[in-house]
Write a protein that holds these residues in place. Structure first.
Motif, PDB file in Angstrom:
ATOM      1  N   LYS A 146      37.775  37.778  37.648  1.00 57.70           N
ATOM      2  CA  LYS A 146      36.591  36.553  39.513  1.00 57.70           C
ATOM      3  C   LYS A 146      37.597  36.448  39.494  1.00 57.70           C
ATOM      4  CE  LYS A 146      32.535  35.954  37.577  1.00 57.70           C
ATOM      5  NZ  LYS A 146      31.219  35.445  36.643  1.00 57.70           N
ATOM      6  N   ASN A 147      37.033  36.637  41.724  1.00 57.48           N
ATOM      7  CA  ASN A 147      38.443  35.842  42.336  1.00 57.48           C
ATOM      8  C   ASN A 147      39.923  35.756  42.365  1.00 57.48           C
ATOM      9  OD1 ASN A 147      38.158  34.398  44.479  1.00 57.48           O
ATOM     10  ND2 ASN A 147      38.385  32.841  43.842  1.00 57.48           N
ATOM     11  N   PRO A 161      34.737  42.945  39.279  1.00 57.43           N
ATOM     12  CA  PRO A 161      35.820  43.481  38.607  1.00 57.43           C
ATOM     13  C   PRO A 161      35.204  44.715  37.506  1.00 57.43           C
ATOM     14  CG  PRO A 161      35.859  41.363  38.550  1.00 57.43           C
ATOM     15  CD  PRO A 161      34.084  41.764  39.174  1.00 57.43           C
ATOM     16  N   HIS A 162      36.365  45.732  37.031  1.00 56.60           N
ATOM     17  CA  HIS A 162      35.045  46.539  36.025  1.00 56.60           C
ATOM     18  C   HIS A 162      36.116  46.998  35.148  1.00 56.60           C
ATOM     19  CE1 HIS A 162      34.225  51.047  35.029  1.00 56.60           C
ATOM     20  NE2 HIS A 162      35.174  51.556  34.988  1.00 56.60           N
ATOM     21  N   GLY A 163      37.625  46.753  34.770  1.00 55.64           N
ATOM     22  CA  GLY A 163      37.933  47.405  33.486  1.00 55.64           C
ATOM     23  C   GLY A 163      39.817  47.454  34.351  1.00 55.64           C
ATOM     24  N   TRP A 164      40.309  47.233  32.942  1.00 56.52           N
ATOM     25  CA  TRP A 164      42.385  46.411  33.142  1.00 56.52           C
ATOM     26  C   TRP A 164      42.907  47.213  32.021  1.00 56.52           C
ATOM     27  CZ3 TRP A 164      44.060  42.953  29.924  1.00 56.52           C
ATOM     28  CH2 TRP A 164      43.392  42.007  29.162  1.00 56.52           C
ATOM     29  N   GLY A 165      44.000  46.726  32.091  1.00 52.40           N
ATOM     30  CA  GLY A 165      45.585  47.085  31.280  1.00 52.40           C
ATOM     31  C   GLY A 165      45.924  47.318  32.126  1.00 52.40           C
ATOM     32  N   GLU A 336      40.233  51.258  27.997  1.00 50.25           N
ATOM     33  CA  GLU A 336      40.775  50.289  28.788  1.00 50.25           C
ATOM     34  C   GLU A 336      39.889  48.786  28.541  1.00 50.25           C
ATOM     35  OE1 GLU A 336      40.602  50.680  32.930  1.00 50.25           O
ATOM     36  OE2 GLU A 336      37.600  50.835  32.982  1.00 50.25           O
ATOM     37  N   SER A 337      39.593  48.044  28.483  1.00 55.66           N
ATOM     38  CA  SER A 337      39.495  46.711  28.748  1.00 55.66           C
ATOM     39  C   SER A 337      38.260  46.700  29.231  1.00 55.66           C
ATOM     40  CB  SER A 337      40.649  45.295  28.435  1.00 55.66           C
ATOM     41  OG  SER A 337      39.602  44.330  28.334  1.00 55.66           O
ATOM     42  N   PRO A 338      37.475  46.302  29.311  1.00 51.45           N
ATOM     43  CA  PRO A 338      35.771  46.443  29.981  1.00 51.45           C
ATOM     44  C   PRO A 338      35.870  44.714  30.829  1.00 51.45           C
ATOM     45  CG  PRO A 338      34.968  45.945  27.635  1.00 51.45           C
ATOM     46  CD  PRO A 338      36.981  46.821  27.152  1.00 51.45           C
ATOM     47  N   ALA A 339      35.129  44.753  31.748  1.00 48.91           N
ATOM     48  CA  ALA A 339      34.751  43.335  32.197  1.00 48.91           C
ATOM     49  C   ALA A 339      33.715  42.717  31.789  1.00 48.91           C
ATOM     50  CB  ALA A 339      34.794  43.897  33.796  1.00 48.91           C
ATOM     51  N   ASN A 340      32.613  43.117  31.238  1.00 45.12           N
ATOM     52  CA  ASN A 340      31.769  42.229  30.880  1.00 45.12           C
ATOM     53  C   ASN A 340      31.982  41.863  29.262  1.00 45.12           C
ATOM     54  OD1 ASN A 340      29.304  41.946  29.514  1.00 45.12           O
ATOM     55  ND2 ASN A 340      28.581  43.277  31.607  1.00 45.12           N
ATOM     56  N   PRO A 341      32.226  41.583  29.125  1.00 45.94           N
ATOM     57  CA  PRO A 341      31.660  40.956  27.066  1.00 45.94           C
ATOM     58  C   PRO A 341      31.132  41.413  26.483  1.00 45.94           C
ATOM     59  CG  PRO A 341      31.393  38.593  28.343  1.00 45.94           C
ATOM     60  CD  PRO A 341      31.772  40.212  29.379  1.00 45.94           C
ATOM     61  N   LYS A 342      29.737  41.744  26.754  1.00 44.80           N
ATOM     62  CA  LYS A 342      29.041  41.548  26.174  1.00 44.80           C
ATOM     63  C   LYS A 342      28.334  43.758  25.601  1.00 44.80           C
ATOM     64  CE  LYS A 342      24.845  38.754  28.362  1.00 44.80           C
ATOM     65  NZ  LYS A 342      23.840  38.157  28.956  1.00 44.80           N
ATOM     66  N   ALA A 343      29.773  44.581  26.953  1.00 44.00           N
ATOM     67  CA  ALA A 343      30.331  45.291  26.414  1.00 44.00           C
ATOM     68  C   ALA A 343      30.890  45.962  24.816  1.00 44.00           C
ATOM     69  CB  ALA A 343      31.064  46.192  27.837  1.00 44.00           C
ATOM     70  N   CYS A 344      30.862  44.608  24.329  1.00 48.77           N
ATOM     71  CA  CYS A 344      32.258  44.842  23.194  1.00 48.77           C
ATOM     72  C   CYS A 344      31.058  45.320  22.130  1.00 48.77           C
ATOM     73  CB  CYS A 344      32.860  43.346  22.951  1.00 48.77           C
ATOM     74  SG  CYS A 344      33.743  43.073  24.217  1.00 48.77           S
ATOM     75  N   THR A 345      29.539  44.491  22.349  1.00 46.76           N
ATOM     76  CA  THR A 345      28.728  45.010  21.175  1.00 46.76           C
ATOM     77  C   THR A 345      28.219  46.447  21.419  1.00 46.76           C
ATOM     78  OG1 THR A 345      27.051  44.263  21.602  1.00 46.76           O
ATOM     79  CG2 THR A 345      28.286  42.427  21.299  1.00 46.76           C
ATOM     80  N   GLU A 346      29.074  47.102  22.273  1.00 42.85           N
ATOM     81  CA  GLU A 346      28.055  48.862  22.807  1.00 42.85           C
ATOM     82  C   GLU A 346      28.969  49.317  22.474  1.00 42.85           C
ATOM     83  OE1 GLU A 346      24.707  48.797  23.259  1.00 42.85           O
ATOM     84  OE2 GLU A 346      23.842  46.740  23.859  1.00 42.85           O
ATOM     85  N   THR A 347      30.079  49.245  22.050  1.00 43.39           N
ATOM     86  CA  THR A 347      31.106  49.954  21.965  1.00 43.39           C
ATOM     87  C   THR A 347      30.530  51.306  20.506  1.00 43.39           C
ATOM     88  OG1 THR A 347      32.499  48.231  21.076  1.00 43.39           O
ATOM     89  CG2 THR A 347      33.095  49.560  23.520  1.00 43.39           C
ATOM     90  N   LYS A 348      31.264  52.388  20.440  1.00 42.92           N
ATOM     91  CA  LYS A 348      30.847  53.041  19.390  1.00 42.92           C
ATOM     92  C   LYS A 348      32.207  52.445  18.457  1.00 42.92           C
ATOM     93  CE  LYS A 348      28.812  57.402  21.205  1.00 42.92           C
ATOM     94  NZ  LYS A 348      28.977  58.665  21.677  1.00 42.92           N
TER      95      LYS A 348
END
Length: 401
Positions: A146-147, A161-165, A336-348
């Motif tokens: 952020k920022n 912010p969305h994703g990065w790599g 790529e890396s997600p921006a939201n840490p909560k996404a990490c519990t949702e990946t296959k």
């Protein structure tokens, strides 16, 4: 996975009214967050949401807004449409320069912009500040994203912010020994892998040479690989001319690089993590590393058009795309890396976030994120002029011959 051609095609004239600051790299590279040193057009962020307008026109990198038409199993658009009543019309672009041109038409409501495009869009008034209070999932986004200099100005957010790599160093483990830890295997004139090197095909690759020289020729005084004065720029160009006969292939399509690594036509090169993962999954013995000198890379931001007539649907899209499930789907599909840490519990793939260093601020700080070079030096120097992107483009043509 869709092909993302991240070449920075086109020229950026010296008259661009952006004196944007640089990257998020090491402390010697980074500028103060949000302190670009320029004043963007006076535009206000949306104050409150209204009734959804029925549609949102999305301008995106391929793979960022999938509706199941390419792969029925890959769809994070249909559910959004049903939930919000906002029909999503997607236009994919192939380069940041193309994206900037398309945004100027006023036909698109939101855009996924990399750092080389985002500041141009802010400076030209094509995008407006974002009221992050109207994006509930923004609160969960990693703070270190952020920022930042590519998504804010003077501490005012211009996007989500969305994703990065990172642009990594990859190699064939059966052909390259010992395992490399430095970009020297690609830039050293005595590299034993001459003719088998794969390099990124874009003028922005000059920054990779500059980043290497920052460590190996400190007397040049390079602080930001996107802010190069005459002497620094010439040193980077000379290094790439030296490298040219050693390069077996330049790539902008990661699928083609993957094929070269599998066939053995390339044994070492600069690559994205998705390239490494794909190549390994198809049986080739490859590994990758973020070298000791650091690396260039990308950090993408969802931004709202200043001309958008669909602001409520636009904000709902911004909130959706960084929601845990959608952000996980995009990050995993694209690579790529997600921006939201909560996404990490949702990946296959439960190892996805570890593989892509999600939440690893120390790792992210080693990346010099793509930023458009301009005549006003991005590292804050005022006693010299730096080479703008037009000059980078001309030099790249000369380098490749």
């Amino acid at each position: 996975m869709k092909n993302r051609k991240l070449a920075l095609a086109g020229l950026l004239g010296a008259g661009l009214l952006v004196a944007a600051c640089g990257t998020s790299g090491s402390s010697s590279t980074a500028a103060a967050p949000g302190g670009q040193g320029f004043t963007p057009p006076k535009l206000d962020a949306l104050a409150q949401l209204g009734q959804p307008e029925g549609q949102v026109n999305v301008l995106a990198w391929p793979g960022y807004a999938e509706n199941g038409s390419n792969d029925p199993a890959v769809d994070w658009v249909t559910g959004f449409e049903k939930e919000t009543g906002c029909k999503v019309n997607v236009k994919a672009f192939g380069t940041s320069d193309e994206a900037v041109s398309l945004m100027k038409t006023g036909q698109y409501d939101v855009i996924s912009a990399s750092g080389d495009a985002s500041l141009r869009l802010i400076a030209s008034g094509d995008v407006e500040p974002v009221n992050t209070a109207l994006v509930p999932n923004y609160a969960d986004v990693f703070d270190f994203l952020k920022n930042r200099p590519w998504n804010s100005v003077n501490n005012v957010a211009y996007g989500v912010p969305h994703g990065w790599g990172a642009n990594l160093l990859t190699w064939r483990t059966d052909k390259v020994t010992p395992a490399p830890t430095s970009w020297s295997v690609m830039f050293d004139a005595n590299s034993p892998y001459k003719g088998k090197i794969s390099a990124y095909d874009s003028p922005i690759y000059i920054a990779d040479a500059a980043l290497y020289l920052r460590t190996h020729k400190p007397e040049l005084g390079i602080k930001n690989p996107y802010a190069l004065d005459d002497k620094q720029f010439q040193a980077a160009v000379d290094l790439l001319k030296q490298q040219r006969p050693m390069v077996g292939e330049y790539w902008s399509d990661y699928l083609k690089e993957s094929q070269a690594l599998k066939s053995g036509d390339a044994v070492v090169g600069t690559a994205w993590q998705v390239t490494v993962n794909l190549t390994k999954s198809e049986g080739a013995p490859v590994e990758s590393v973020l070298p000791s000198e650091g690396a260039t890379g990308w950090s993408d931001t969802w931004m709202v058009s200043a001309k958008s007539p669909h602001k409520t649907c636009s904000y709902k899209w911004l909130n959706h795309i960084v929601s845990p499930k959608a952000n996980a789907q995009v990050a995993e599909y694209f690579g790529e890396s997600p921006a939201n840490p909560k996404a990490c519990t949702e990946t296959k793939d439960k190892a996805h976030c570890e593989t892509f260093h999600a939440g690893d601020a120390a790792y992210a700080a080693k990346i010099a994120y793509w930023t458009t070079p301009i005549a006003q030096c991005l590292d804050g120097r005022t006693d010299v002029k730096c080479k703008d992107y037009g000059e980078w483009t001309r030099a790249w043509t000369e380098i490749k011959g």
